[in-house]
Scaffold this motif. Structure first.
Motif: not given
Length: 316
Positions: A31, A47, A284, A288
Motif C-alpha cells: 500500500a 490504518l 487509503l 493515508f
C-alpha cells in the motif's frame, strides 16, 4: 450474523502474538510503495489500529525496522515520515515480482547452487541457512543450497542486506544443468531432499481454506464490502501470501506433485485482490497521510498488478 470477512478479521485480532514488523513490511510493500514509499507514522498507526495493533506496538516495530535498515525517517515539523531505505526498496521490488506475478517462472532446466567453500562458525552457518531459506533455497547437506530459478546476484545482494556481507567470500555461486546433476529421477530426489513439499502443500491448503469463503462472499454479494474491511482483508491476504511465497522455491510444474495447491492459492489471491482493490484504495484515499498533511495518489503501476485477469481491475 458473522460473515467470512468478519471472521477472518476477528481471528487475526484474537491472536496472542502478532509479528507486527512483518505485517508492517507487507503494508509498505502493498500500500505504501504505490503512493511514494513513505507515510506519516501517525497515519500508519491509524490504518493498523482496526487490526488490533496498538500505538505502542506499531511505534516499537517501526523503530526496530529502522534499526534494521528497512526504513529511514524524515522529520517534517513535529511529525515524522517513514520511508524505505534503498536496500528496503530493493527487497520489496524483488518480493513484488513474485507476489503479483500471474504465473510461476519458466524453468531453464538449470539449478542455482550456493556452495560454502570456507569455514563458517555455527552462528554464521545458521544465519546463512535462515537467510537463504527465506529466499526459497533448499539445503543439500550443510554446505550446499539449491534453487531452480533464483537470480544469484540478487540472492547475494539480499545476503548483504541481511548483514551477511562478511560471509560472501566463503560462498561460491554455481549454475548446473540438470543433465550435469543426473537424470530426471535425480532431480526429483533432490527436490525431496531439499524441500518439505508436503508441509508447504498443507500451508497452501490452509491459505485456500481461510480465504476461499471470503472470495465466495464477495462473488455472492457482487463485491459488497465496506472500504475499511476491504483494506484490512487485502492487507492480511497479501501478508499471508507473501509469507507463503518466502517459503516456496517456485519449482517448475515438472518437479511438483500432481494437483499442486500452490496454483490454486495463486489464482484465489489474484481474484480476491482485484475484488478488494477499489474499495481498499478508497479507504487509503481517505486515511493515508504524509507528515505535511498531503495524501499522495496511487501510482498507475498499482493497477497493473494481476492485470492479465479481467476487466474488474481498472483504474479508480
Amino acid at each position: 450474523m458473522s460473515t467470512p470477512i468478519h471472521k477472518r478479521l476477528d481471528e487475526f485480532r484474537q491472536l496472542d502474538r502478532v509479528q507486527a514488523g512483518s505485517l508492517i513490511i507487507s503494508v509498505f510493500g502493498d500500500a505504501v510503495v504505490p503512493r511514494g514509499s513513505r507515510i506519516w507514522l501517525g497515519s500508519l498507526i491509524r490504518l493498523l489500529g482496526p487490526l488490533g495493533l496498538n500505538e505502542r506496538l506499531v511505534r516499537t516495530s517501526v523503530f526496530r525496522l529502522a534499526k534494521d535498515e528497512w526504513l529511514g525517517s524524515e522529520p517534517v515539523g513535529r511529525r515524522t515520515d517513514y520511508l524505505l531505505t534503498p536496500s528496503g526498496q530493493q527487497r520489496f521490488e524483488d518480493a513484488s515480482r513474485h507476489i503479483y506475478a500471474s504465473s510461476t517462472p519458466q524453468w531453464d532446466r538449470r539449478w542455482r547452487l550456493i556452495v560454502v567453500v570456507g569455514e563458517l562458525g555455527g552462528r554464521e552457518r545458521e544465519r546463512l541457512r535462515q537467510a537463504l531459506f527465506w529466499q526459497g533455497f533448499g539445503a543439500l547437506g550443510a554446505d550446499c543450497f539449491v534453487h531452480p530459478s533464483a537470480e544469484l546476484i540478487a540472492a547475494f545482494d539480499a545476503l548483504v542486506a541481511e548483514g551477511l556481507a562478511d560471509v560472501l567470500p566463503r560462498l561460491k555461486p554455481l549454475l548446473a544443468a540438470d543433465a550435469t546433476l543426473g537424470t530426471a529421477a535425480s532431480d526429483a530426489e533432490m527436490v525431496r531432499r531439499a524441500w518439505n513439499l508436503e508441509r508447504l502443500a498443507g500451508m497452501y491448503a490452509d491459505f485456500v481454506g481461510r480465504y476461499q469463503p471470503i472470495l465466495q462472499q464477495l462473488r455472492d454479494s457482487a463485491g459488497d464490502v465496506d472500504d475499511e474491511s476491504a483494506f484490512l482483508v487485502r492487507t492480511l491476504l497479501i501478508h499471508d501470501y507473501r509469507r507463503l511465497l518466502l517459503r516456496d522455491p517456485e519449482l517448475p510444474d515438472a518437479l511438483l506433485p500432481a494437483e499442486w495447491p500452490g496454483q490454486k492459492a495463486r489464482l484465489l489471491c489474484r481474484e480476491l485482490y482485484r475484488r478488494l482493490l477499489a474499495p481498499s484504495e478508497r479507504h487509503l484515499d481517505a486515511h493515508f497521510q504524509l507528515a505535511d498533511g498531503r495524501t499522495p495518489e496511487a501510482a498507475p503501476l498499482l493497477f497493473e498488478r494481476f492485470r492479465d485477469v479481467d476487466p474488474l481491475l481498472q483504474p479508480l
